[in-house]
Design a protein around this motif. Sequence first.
Motif, PDB file in Angstrom:
ATOM      1  N   SER A  47      -3.201   4.706  11.770  1.00  0.00           N
ATOM      2  CA  SER A  47      -3.130   4.705  10.313  1.00  0.00           C
ATOM      3  C   SER A  47      -4.253   3.806   9.821  1.00  0.00           C
ATOM      4  CB  SER A  47      -1.777   4.173   9.834  1.00  0.00           C
ATOM      5  OG  SER A  47      -1.737   4.100   8.423  1.00  0.00           O
TER       6      SER A  47
ATOM      7  N   VAL B  66       4.675   1.664   7.252  1.00  0.00           N
ATOM      8  CA  VAL B  66       3.724   2.576   7.877  1.00  0.00           C
ATOM      9  C   VAL B  66       4.385   3.250   9.075  1.00  0.00           C
ATOM     10  CG1 VAL B  66       1.436   2.796   8.916  1.00  0.00           C
ATOM     11  CG2 VAL B  66       1.857   1.020   7.201  1.00  0.00           C
TER      12      VAL B  66
ATOM     13  N   LEU C  41      -5.914   2.233   6.441  1.00  0.00           N
ATOM     14  CA  LEU C  41      -5.623   1.966   5.034  1.00  0.00           C
ATOM     15  C   LEU C  41      -6.678   1.062   4.419  1.00  0.00           C
ATOM     16  CD1 LEU C  41      -1.789   1.198   5.304  1.00  0.00           C
ATOM     17  CD2 LEU C  41      -2.878   3.406   4.802  1.00  0.00           C
TER      18      LEU C  41
ATOM     19  N   VAL D 252       3.355   5.661  12.276  1.00  0.00           N
ATOM     20  CA  VAL D 252       2.216   6.188  13.027  1.00  0.00           C
ATOM     21  C   VAL D 252       2.740   7.022  14.188  1.00  0.00           C
ATOM     22  CG1 VAL D 252       0.040   5.632  14.180  1.00  0.00           C
ATOM     23  CG2 VAL D 252       0.960   4.079  12.452  1.00  0.00           C
TER      24      VAL D 252
ATOM     25  N   HIS E 201      -2.209   6.194  -2.698  1.00  0.00           N
ATOM     26  CA  HIS E 201      -0.774   6.041  -2.835  1.00  0.00           C
ATOM     27  C   HIS E 201      -0.498   5.082  -3.990  1.00  0.00           C
ATOM     28  CE1 HIS E 201       0.124   8.253   0.833  1.00  0.00           C
ATOM     29  NE2 HIS E 201      -0.859   7.586   1.421  1.00  0.00           N
TER      30      HIS E 201
ATOM     31  N   TRP F 201      -7.829   8.260   6.325  1.00  0.00           N
ATOM     32  CA  TRP F 201      -7.921   9.524   7.058  1.00  0.00           C
ATOM     33  C   TRP F 201      -7.619  10.723   6.159  1.00  0.00           C
ATOM     34  CZ3 TRP F 201     -10.931   8.074  10.335  1.00  0.00           C
ATOM     35  CH2 TRP F 201     -10.701   7.187  11.378  1.00  0.00           C
ATOM     36  N   ALA F 202      -6.617  10.572   5.295  1.00  0.00           N
ATOM     37  CA  ALA F 202      -6.259  11.681   4.406  1.00  0.00           C
ATOM     38  C   ALA F 202      -7.102  11.712   3.144  1.00  0.00           C
ATOM     39  CB  ALA F 202      -4.778  11.587   4.033  1.00  0.00           C
ATOM     40  N   ARG F 203      -7.843  10.623   2.891  1.00  0.00           N
ATOM     41  CA  ARG F 203      -8.628  10.471   1.665  1.00  0.00           C
ATOM     42  C   ARG F 203      -7.739  10.647   0.429  1.00  0.00           C
ATOM     43  NH1 ARG F 203     -11.399  13.351   5.188  1.00  0.00           N
ATOM     44  NH2 ARG F 203     -10.759  15.321   4.227  1.00  0.00           N
ATOM     45  N   GLN F 204      -6.573   9.981   0.476  1.00  0.00           N
ATOM     46  CA  GLN F 204      -5.592  10.084  -0.600  1.00  0.00           C
ATOM     47  C   GLN F 204      -5.130   8.704  -1.024  1.00  0.00           C
ATOM     48  OE1 GLN F 204      -2.406  12.518   0.873  1.00  0.00           O
ATOM     49  NE2 GLN F 204      -3.532  14.454   0.601  1.00  0.00           N
TER      50      GLN F 204
ATOM     51  N   ARG G 227      -4.915   3.106  -0.147  1.00  0.00           N
ATOM     52  CA  ARG G 227      -5.630   4.359   0.083  1.00  0.00           C
ATOM     53  C   ARG G 227      -5.560   4.725   1.555  1.00  0.00           C
ATOM     54  NH1 ARG G 227      -8.257   8.202  -2.764  1.00  0.00           N
ATOM     55  NH2 ARG G 227      -9.837   9.359  -1.589  1.00  0.00           N
ATOM     56  N   ASP G 228      -5.106   5.942   1.833  1.00  0.00           N
ATOM     57  CA  ASP G 228      -5.083   6.479   3.191  1.00  0.00           C
ATOM     58  C   ASP G 228      -6.477   7.018   3.492  1.00  0.00           C
ATOM     59  OD1 ASP G 228      -4.861   8.128   5.457  1.00  0.00           O
ATOM     60  OD2 ASP G 228      -2.757   8.570   5.043  1.00  0.00           O
TER      61      ASP G 228
END
Length: 532
Positions: free
Chosen positions: A520, A512, A522, A514, A501, A496-499, A493-494
């Motif tokens: 980054s 990764v 995670l 950066v 993978h 910062w992006a709240r996404q 899970r990213d």
Amino acid sequence: NSTEILDRRAARCWTGRGATMGLVLLVGAAVAQQSKAFPPGWNGLAQTPPMGWRSWNAYHAGISQELMLQMAVALAARNRTVAGHPGKVSLCDLGYCSIGVDEGWEDCTAGATPSRQHDAAGLPTIDARFPDMGGMVARIHDLGLTAGWYLNGCACGEHVELMKNYQGDVDSLHKFGFDVGTCPVDISKLEARLHISPQPCANRPDRPARWIAQGVKIDGCGLQKNMTYYAELMQATGKSYTIENCHWGHCTASDNSSCPTTGWCPFNWYRTSGDINSGSTSWLSNLQTTRRFQDWQAPLSVPGCWAYPDMLEVGLLAEPFPGKLPTWDRAHFGAWCIVSAPLILGLPLTDAKLAPVLDFIGNAEAIAINQAWAGHPGLLVEEVQASEQDLHARAIEPPRRSLAAQAVAPSPTAAGPAVPAFSDQRQAAHHHYGVRLAPEVASGAEPIPSQLWAKPQPAGAAAALLINTSPLPLRYSLLLAQLNLTAASYTVRDVWARQAHPASPASKAIEVLVAPYDSSFLLLSPVDQRVA
């Protein structure tokens, strides 16, 4: 009696545990060791890293009662839109429910000689800019916030240590109502990202320890430095106060020490460093000072006793490189999250200052990583450098190590003080491994290279923060074995992006990339509990 200059060899006894005047000094007694009555977590408070706002970084000593109330209203106002949160939220909804009065409330002209900051009775003298300190605290409580104070400050240059001054500080802390009156946000609900309002609890004795509060910061400028005395006096009031030890990371064998041991921590968080500033690399240098408290087997940063590299400078930092300030600010916040540092904001709480940083200081996933406890506060795993030729990260010798192998200095024991920062033996080890020392502990230090930090999370998960301190992009192959992750596969899970993978097998490295002066962040969670 209480007007005698303190003798540090004094033994202590209680004549009345229910009253603050119950402390008696027996001057000239045998030398006493650090008290064993205040082990880490002794008061049950700050079971998660405290969160809030404090005035110094934004305003230094230029504060007033009016300004503090303006900032309190700004914390409580539910008028902000933050990514990942439904509807309008307040900073308190995000977890920042405590406001701290720092240097600037003292009247240094009204004190009794030789105290300067205290009157003849030992009570602290208060500047006219704070005409009703108790009323100010009550108003802060009415807003659903907790209020913190500041003692043993730098403004007055008080260079005498008197028992009555300790007593007067704690009597006034109690009288004005600091740190009593409300229970702020419950982080378990923050983790679920629910929109909630803080509810008054009238100082309920059964309030959950994970609820956050800010009581008092005790600086190291005056001579009232004995943290055990302060804890004893506060305990005798019958109220619980969270205590910040701001003695700048100076580790000694006395009760004045900035650093805990395995058996002594009469405070709830403690400064590991000198003062932070808004220079572009100050936060990164201060981050390094937490490392000596992060032994893998026996860390000294634990619930109720947190290592603290000072207040956050997010929103105030100098730009490290043109156009890179927003991501550098975010890396600073992520660094405090990954080492379980208290998240104390220091920027002016204006719309203009908050707008560039609000989405990441309100990132519920980052805050949840900071607040979670799975046996360790987080630590440095590896230092890496960006190559101008292929832009790939290269491990500094020796080769990569696992998370459990990162103990860089022996932990203090109950029998002695914390190991002072960067002993000769430690400097030699750092030179061998290519680690750069922080500027405040090594003259002429080279820039700190890019770093991988990690923190265990509940249910077999781990968080990883890769900070790129370089003007070059950083490509890095993250091996899950470095983080002691042994399940068959992990979701990625990213933060910062709240996404999310796709899941990654434990045997496969996670690649990764950066950007310069970025990070980054995670979260790696096991898909199942089967061991690979």
